[in-house]
Scaffold this active site. Structure first.
Site, mmCIF file in Angstrom:
data_model
loop_
_atom_site.group_PDB
_atom_site.id
_atom_site.type_symbol
_atom_site.label_atom_id
_atom_site.label_comp_id
_atom_site.label_asym_id
_atom_site.label_seq_id
_atom_site.Cartn_x
_atom_site.Cartn_y
_atom_site.Cartn_z
ATOM 1 C CG ASP A 97 -59.858 -18.665 58.077
ATOM 2 O OD1 ASP A 97 -59.818 -18.910 56.850
ATOM 3 O OD2 ASP A 97 -60.811 -18.983 58.796
ATOM 4 C CG ASP A 98 -53.654 -20.229 58.293
ATOM 5 O OD1 ASP A 98 -53.313 -19.532 57.328
ATOM 6 O OD2 ASP A 98 -53.153 -20.124 59.425
#
Ligand code: WTA
Length: 817
Positions: free
Chosen positions: A687-688
Site C-alpha cells: 500500500d502507500d
C-alpha cells in the site's frame, strides 16, 4: 585463487559469482554452475541437488555442453532448475569470451534478467543489479517487488550454502520447542482447538474472575456477515500490571532485576528490581487516581527511554486508564493531532533528553502541542513533567504553573501500594497511532486479556526465554515493539530487561556490544536498519567485545536482507545464535510469523513459519487463496488473541482498511512469497506506506506536510531503496507559479515535514516537478514516479494514457537538480 582472479575478474551473476582455480562458478537459481575454459571450449557443470536428512548437498554432474544458447537450454532441460523458462541470447562468443543475455522465469513467476560477460582475459563488466531491477510483477498483481527486496531475494537465492542454517544440537536440546515435530504438534492443536490451546496458557496468569469457558473466543472477520468483531476471554477479569509485577513478586522474584537502565552517556545507569518497580508504579498510579484519572480515561505519554516510560504505561494499566504513548521523535503537530483524537486529561513527559550530544527539549514540544490542541477545542489540564537531570535542569525548563507539575515533586510522596482496578479482558489497554495510507494516523486499539496472553507467549517462544536470560530490545516504547517486547511481554515472563536511552553509535559504533557485555545480555532484539548501519563500520567494533553471553538474536521492522542476516549471525552471534526474524505489526499486537529458535533450520531473510494459532494465507488480487509455492498478498484467517479490536473512534475505517480488501480475511498490507519448503518471505508493503528504518510512514502524511508549505502546490511521495534505512522518502514537489528552485527552499520544505511529522520522516530527496504524471481523470501515476525515483527509466512502461506525457521528460531532465 588469486592467480585465477587475475585472469578472471570477479563477475557478478544474478546470484553471485565465485572464482575457482580452473574456472568460475556462476550461480543460477541457487545452483553453482561451474564454467571452465578448456582447450578453446567453454564447458559447464551443473550440480544436481540431492536431499537427504533435510539437508541439500550438491553432487557435481557435467553436461559438457558448449557455449551459447544450447548451454542454457540444456540447463533447463536437465530439470535441475525450478525455472519455467529461460531466454538466452548469446550476444557474442569467442574462444576467450562469452557474452550472454539471460532472462529466467521462475515457477512463482519472478523474472530475472542479466547480461553476463565472461572471459579468459581482459576486463569484464557486469552490472549485477540490473537483473534485480527487472524482477517482475507478482502474478497476483501485488505490485512490483521493491528494488531492495529484490536484492534480498536475489541474494538469498544466490547464497552458496542455500541455505538452511541449522540450530546446534546443544541449542535445540534445551529449547522450549526442541524440534519441528514438537512445533507441528503444538501448532496443529492451536489451530484445531484455539480455545483449549490459549485457554491453557491463559490459566497460567492471574484472573480475578475466569472468562466464559464456553466462549474463549468469538469472532467475525467476514464483512459480508456483519460487523467485524473479535473477542477473547470475554467476561474474564484481570489486570496486566498485576500479572507483570505483583504476580512476579508474589512468586518470590521481587529481588530479581526487572529493568536495567543504561543512559545515553556510558557510565550513567540504574536498575530496578521487580519490587522496586512495583513500588514506583503504585506511587504513580495513586497520583494519577488522585488527580482524577479513572478507568477508561486516556493518558498521553511522551517520554524518551527512561524507566519512567514503562512505569507510566504500567501505572495507567494498573488503574484501568488507556495509555497512548507517542514516540518522542514526533513533532508538536503530530503530538497535537494524537491529543486531539484521544482527548487525554493528563500528558506525561520530561523536560529534555540527550540524543548523542544534542539536547532535545521535549517539554517545549509538548507545550506547543497542548496550545494547538486547545485551539482545536481539546484542553489538557495537567502536564506531569519528569526532570531528566542528565539532560536539563529544572530551572532552565519553560513552565506554566497552573498546568505543569514536576513528577519528582509529587509522585514519590504517594504510598507504594495501590489497589488494582480489575478490568474485563475486552476493556481497552492502550491506543497506539500508526500510519496508514491517508494523512490521518490510525489509533490502533488493543484490549487487555488477549493482548496480555499473546504478548507474553510470543515473547517466551520466539526468544526461547529462560529465567536466567537478560534481554535487550533496542526499540523505543513509542512503537509497538516497545509495548509488546520492551514492556509487557518480557515483564509478564519475569524477565530482566535492559532499556537504553541513547543512540547505538554513541560514543562509537561499539556501544551495543559494550552494553551486551556490561549486562551479559543473552537475547538481543533489534532492527535490520541498525544491523546494516553497524555492518558498514569495521568488524573490530564488534569483535573487540566478548559477546559470549549472547544466545538468541532477533530482528524486526522490515525484511532483513540475507547479507545483513549473515553478518548479524556470523559476526555478532559468532555463528552460534539463532536469529528470530519476527514478522508482525502494530495491529497484530505480537509476532505472527517467526522462527522458534532451535526448532527448525533457518533460511537467511525468511521469517520462516507462523506462530501458534496464526493461519497466514497468500491470496491473489481477487482474494483467492493460493496454495504451495507462490507470491501475493499476505492475509490471515481467523483471529488470534493479540489482534487489535478497532481503530479508535473509526470502526468503519477498521473494516475498510483491513477486512474489505479481501473479504473473510485480515489483510496485512504486505506482499509475501512462500517457497517450496513452506517458508514465508516478506516482500514489503503493497500500500502507500513506506517503511523507513522500520518506522511506518504514510506517503499521504508526508504529502500533506509538504503542501502546507506556502510555496508548494502539490506533492507526490514515493519510497525508494535506501542502503541503510531500507526505504528512503522521495518527494516530487510542484511549486507555486513563478517560484524558483533553490537549495534554501529545498531545506525549508524538508523542515516543513520535520515540523509536521518529525525528523525521522524528513524526505531524503526533493525532486522539482513542474507537473506530475496524471491520467486524464487527474489521478497521479505513482508507478511512473517510482520508476523515475529509482532511475529505472527504461521501464517506465506505457505513458500514453497520461494527460500530458511530456511531463515525464521534464521530470527526467530535472532528476539531478
Ligand atoms: C514490516 C512493527 C518483514 C511489515 C512490528 C509490516 C516486517 C510493518 C517485519 C509493520 C519482518 C515488520 N520482516 N517485514 N520481520 N517486521 N515488518 O506496525 O511491512 O511498525 O507490515 O510494526 O513492518 O510495522 P509496525
Amino acid at each position: 585463487m588469486i592467480g585465477f582472479r587475475q585472469t578472471f575478474p570477479v563477475i557478478k551473476s544474478p546470484y553471485g559469482t565465485r572464482c575457482f582455480t580452473d574456472g568460475f562458478f556462476f550461480s543460477i537459481d541457487r545452483r553453482w554452475t561451474r564454467f571452465k575454459h578448456r582447450e578453446s571450449r567453454w564447458e559447464c557443470e551443473i550440480p544436481v541437488i540431492k536431499r537427504s536428512h533435510g539437508r541439500s548437498s550438491p553432487i557435481w554432474g557435467s553436461t559438457n555442453s558448449t557455449v551459447g544458447l544450447s548451454l542454457f537450454q540444456s540447463l533447463v532441460r536437465s530439470d535441475a532448475l525450478p525455472i519455467q523458462q529461460v531466454r538466452t541470447t548469446c550476444l557474442n562468443h569467442s574462444n576467450t569470451c562469452l557474452n550472454l543475455s539471460i532472462r529466467y522465469t521462475y515457477c512463482h513467476k519472478f523474472s530475472v534478467s542479466s547480461s553476463v560477460l565472461m572471459g579468459t582475459n581482459g576486463i569484464f563488466t557486469e552490472d549485477h543489479l540490473r537483473h534485480i531491477e527487472s524482477l517482475a510483477t507478482f502474478p497476483s498483481g501485488a505490485g512490483k517487488i521493491s528494488h531492495l527486496r529484490a536484492t534480498n531475494l536475489g541474494e538469498c537465492l544466490s547464497s552458496e550454502e542455500h541455505d538452511l542454517v541449522f540450530p546446534t544440537p546443544e541449542f535445540s536440546d534445551k529449547a522450549l520447542v526442541p524440534s519441528t515435530e514438537k512445533y507441528l504438534e503444538m501448532y496443529r492443536r492451536s489451530v484445531r482447538d484455539p480455545a483449549g490451546f490459549w485457554g491453557d496458557i491463559a490459566a497460567e496468569f492471574y484472573w480475578k474472575e475466569k472468562w466464559d469457558c464456553e466462549k474463549v473466543c468469538s469472532e467475525n472477520l467476514d464483512v459480508r456477515k456483519g460487523t467485524v468483531e473479535i473477542e477473547w476471554f470475554k467476561g474474564g477479569k484481570t489486570n496486566i500490571c498485576f500479572n507483570a509485577l505483583d504476580r512476579i513478586v508474589d512468586n518470590g522474584d521481587g529481588d530479581k532485576v526487572a529493568l536495567y537502565w543504561e543512559g545515553n552517556v556510558p557510565g550513567l545507569d540504574d536498575k530496578l528490581t521487580y519490587k522496586e518497580l512495583l513500588d514506583k508504579v503504585c506511587q504513580l498510579s495513586n497520583y494519577l487516581k488522585d488527580v482524577g484519572v479513572k478507568k477508561g480515561d486516556a493518558v498521553v505519554i511522551y517520554l524518551p527511554m527512561l524507566a519512567e516510560l514503562p512505569i507510566s504505561m504500567l501505572a495507567c494499566a494498573r488503574i484501568g486508564a488507556v495509555h497512548s504513548v507517542v514516540f518522542a521523535g514526533f513533532s508538536a503537530e503530530s503530538l497535537a493531532q494524537r491529543i486531539i483524537d484521544c482527548k487525554p486529561n493528563v500528558v506525561i513527559t520530561c523536560n529534555a533528553v540527550l540524543r548523542g550530544d544534542k539536547p532535545i527539549l521535549l517539554k517545549n514540544i509538548v507545550d506547543q502541542a497542548i496550545t494547538q490542541s486547545a485551539d482545536n477545542g481539546v484542553s489538557v489540564d495537567l502536564c506531569l513533567t519528569y526532570e531528566n537531570q542528565s539532560a536539563m535542569k529544572k530551572e532552565a525548563t519553560k513552565w506554566q504553573a497552573d498546568r505543569d507539575i514536576w513528577w519528582q515533586d509529587v509522585v514519590p510522596k504517594y504510598p507504594n501500594t495501590c489497589l488494582v482496578e480489575w478490568v474485563d479482558a475486552e476493556d481497552p489497554l492502550f491506543l497506539l497511532y500508526t500510519s496508514g495510507s491517508t494523512g490521518k494516523p490510525k489509533g490502533v486499539l488493543h484490549t487487555t486479556g488477549g493482548y496480555m496472553v499473546y504478548a507474553a507467549t510470543t515473547f517466551k517462544y520466539a526468544f526461547d526465554y529462560k529465567p536466567s536470560d537478560v534481554y535487550w530490545c533496542t526499540a523505543d516504547c513509542g512503537w509497538i515493539t516497545g509495548h509488546s517486547y520492551v514492556s509487557y511481554g518480557p515483564l509478564l515472563n519475569g524477565a530482566s530487561v535492559v532499556i537504553f536511552e541513547g543512540a547505538p553509535n554513541y560514543p562509537d559504533s561499539g556501544r551495543c556490544w559494550d552494553i551486551v557485555d556490561k549486562y551479559n545480555v543473552t537475547i538481543f532484539y533489534t532492527a535490520p536498519t541498525l544491523v546494516r548501519s553497524l555492518m558498514r563500520e569495521k568488524n573490530e567494533y564488534v569483535t573487540r567485545y566478548s559477546r559470549k553471553s549472547l544466545r538468541v538474536l532477533g530482528s524486526v521492522g522490515e525484511p532483513i536482507n540475507p547479507s545483513a542476516w549473515r553478518w548479524f549471525y556470523n559476526i555478532v552471534g559468532d555463528s552460534r545464535c539463532p536469529i528470530s526474524d519476527t514478522w508482525w505489526q502494530t495491529e497484530t499486537g505480537g509476532f505472527m510469523i517467526t522462527p522458534l529458535p532451535g526448532s527448525w533450520p533457518q533460511k537467511p531473510g525468511s521469517a520462516t513459519f507462523p506462530f501458534f494459532g496464526v493461519q497466514p494465507v497468500i491470496v491473489d488480487e481477487k482474494g483467492n487463496e493460493i496454495e504451495g509455492e507462490c507470491s501475493g498478498y499476505l492475509c490471515v484467517k481467523n483471529s488470534w488473541p493479540g489482534a487489535f479490536r478497532t481503530l479508535y473512534g473509526d470502526h468503519d475505517r477498521y473494516e475498510t482498511t483491513y477486512f474489505k480488501p479481501f473479504p473473510g480475511y485480515y489483510f496485512s498490507g504486505d506482499g509475501c512469497s512462500r517457497d517450496g519448503d513452506g517458508y514465508y518471505w516478506l516482500t514489503g508493503r503493497v500500500d502507500d506506506v513506506i517503511n523507513v528504518s522500520g518506522h511506518r510512514i504514510g506517503t499521504a502524511e508526508v504529502e500533506s506536510a509538504l503542501v502546507l508549505h506556502p510555496q508548494c502546490v502539490e506533492a507526490a511521495v514515493v519510497g525508494v531503496e535506501h542502503e541503510v534505512k531500507g526505504q528512503g522518502i522521495y518527494a516530487f514537489v510542484t511549486l507555486v507559479d513563478g517560484v524558483t528552485y533553490s537549495e534554501e527552499l529545498r531545506k525549508s520544505l524538508i523542515l516543513s515535514v520535520r515540523n509536521q511529522i518529525g525528523a525521522f520522516a524528513a524526505p531524503d530527496k526533493i525532486h522539482w516537478a513542474p507537473g506530475l504524471p496524471k491520467t486524464r481523470s487527474g489521478k497521479i501515476m505513482r508507478r511512473i514516479l517510482r520508476k523515475i525515483a529509482s532511475r529505472q527509466l527504461e521501464e517506465l512502461g506505457d505513458i500514453s494514457t497520461l494527460a500530458d506525457p511530456a511531463v515525464v521528460d521534464q521530470l527526467i531532465a530535472l532528476s539531478d537538480c
